[in-house]
Scaffold this motif. Structure first.
Motif, short mmCIF file in Angstrom:
data_model
loop_
_atom_site.label_atom_id
_atom_site.label_comp_id
_atom_site.label_asym_id
_atom_site.label_seq_id
_atom_site.Cartn_x
_atom_site.Cartn_y
_atom_site.Cartn_z
N ILE A 244 -1.16 0.04 -6.58
CA ILE A 244 -0.65 -0.85 -7.45
C ILE A 244 -1.12 -2.31 -6.46
CG2 ILE A 244 1.06 -2.48 -8.53
CD1 ILE A 244 0.77 0.34 -9.70
N LYS A 245 -2.07 -3.02 -6.98
CA LYS A 245 -2.78 -4.23 -6.17
C LYS A 245 -1.90 -5.38 -6.38
CE LYS A 245 -7.47 -2.74 -7.00
NZ LYS A 245 -8.89 -3.13 -7.31
N ALA B 142 9.14 -0.57 1.81
CA ALA B 142 8.35 -0.49 3.11
C ALA B 142 6.73 -0.87 2.88
CB ALA B 142 8.40 0.74 3.79
N GLU B 143 6.28 -1.84 3.57
CA GLU B 143 5.01 -2.40 3.53
C GLU B 143 4.69 -2.93 1.97
OE1 GLU B 143 3.05 -2.27 6.39
OE2 GLU B 143 5.01 -1.23 7.06
N ALA B 144 5.53 -3.34 1.09
CA ALA B 144 5.24 -3.96 -0.13
C ALA B 144 4.50 -5.39 0.29
CB ALA B 144 6.62 -4.20 -0.76
N GLU B 145 3.71 -5.72 -0.60
CA GLU B 145 2.77 -7.01 -0.48
C GLU B 145 3.16 -8.10 -1.29
OE1 GLU B 145 -1.09 -5.39 -0.86
OE2 GLU B 145 -1.16 -4.36 1.31
N GLN B 146 3.77 -7.69 -2.43
CA GLN B 146 4.29 -8.88 -3.32
C GLN B 146 5.70 -9.00 -3.44
OE1 GLN B 146 1.91 -10.76 -5.16
NE2 GLN B 146 0.65 -9.47 -3.56
N ALA C 91 6.59 -5.33 -4.95
CA ALA C 91 5.48 -4.48 -5.39
C ALA C 91 4.65 -4.13 -4.18
CB ALA C 91 4.37 -4.90 -6.56
N GLY C 92 3.88 -3.10 -4.11
CA GLY C 92 2.99 -2.75 -3.05
C GLY C 92 2.35 -1.28 -3.15
N VAL C 93 2.07 -0.48 -2.13
CA VAL C 93 1.36 0.73 -2.08
C VAL C 93 2.26 1.64 -2.67
CG1 VAL C 93 -0.31 0.13 -0.47
CG2 VAL C 93 2.05 1.02 0.38
N GLN C 94 3.39 1.51 -2.57
CA GLN C 94 4.31 2.74 -3.30
C GLN C 94 5.03 2.33 -4.72
OE1 GLN C 94 7.19 4.58 -0.53
NE2 GLN C 94 7.26 2.71 0.70
N GLY C 95 4.44 1.15 -5.01
CA GLY C 95 4.83 1.16 -6.56
C GLY C 95 5.07 -0.28 -6.90
#
Length: 217
Positions: free
Chosen positions: A160-161, A114-118, A129-133
């Protein structure tokens, strides 16, 4: 940023406040980034997550062939990846994969997505990858592997950016607490000894001469 030619000269980028009415747009360079022009697109009002010569994926209208309009979704996509034979998108906690031929399309659900940005396509799995790892995801087997599960992190851990894929399966992760490099697919990580390890890395591109370029804010 997406490099669209083998010689590295044709580059496409998603930018803010360049389209009509100061809305997001796609720009393209045919000379390695020296000059840029705005690409005609019916979706200047939408943020581009991924694009190539065949597909475009935007946050609110999803994946579709280039030049076609998409239907507005009820909620936005958070990340996407495209390749010649299909695309993959992250829609909440759902990883949706579409293949144009040969392989069946699929949907895979997991709360850690959920809400991963990569979202990166690897040889046989996907890197999310995202705010959860950061996680290695194998939708076919239904497995999700936490790449930072055994790593001791500071108590003031931020997020994790970005996670980047380099040559020979090497991974590069940038976070609010530093940058890290893995040479074994994420099983082990070492801090990166570089001046930019505290900067906000945004993009990583490989030039035609094999040199890697890191773009930071």
């Amino acid at each position: 940023l997406w490099v669209r030619s083998a010689d590295g000269q044709r580059i496409t980028a998603s930018v803010k406040k360049t389209g009509p009415g100061a809305r997001p747009a796609l720009i393209e360079s045919a000379d390695g980034g020296q000059t840029w022009g705005v690409l005609p697109s019916p979706d200047y009002q939408d943020i581009v997550l991924a694009a190539n010569a065949q597909w475009i994926v935007t946050r609110w209208k999803g994946a579709r062939p280039r030049g076609e309009r998409g239907e507005t979704k009820k909620h936005p996509l958070s990340a996407a990846a495209v390749w010649d034979g299909g695309w993959a998108v992250l829609d909440g906690d759902k990883l949706e994969t579409h293949h144009t031929q040969g392989r069946a399309s699929s949907s895979f659900y997991h709360p850690m997505l959920a809400e991963a940005e990569q979202l990166h396509l690897l040889a046989d799995r996907m890197l999310v990858a995202g705010v959860q790892g950061a996680f290695l995801v194998d939708p076919a087997r239904g497995s999700v592997t936490d790449l930072f599960d055994s790593m001791e992190l500071p108590s003031e851990l931020g997020k994790i950016k970005r996670v980047f894929t380099l040559d020979d399966g090497v991974l590069l992760a940038t976070a609010t607490f530093g940058s890290f490099r893995s040479t074994d697919g994420g099983a082990h990580w070492q801090p990166v000894d570089a001046e930019w390890n505290v900067l906000d890395a945004e993009h990583l591109l490989k030039g035609p001469d094999g040199q890697w370029w890191l773009a930071c804010q």
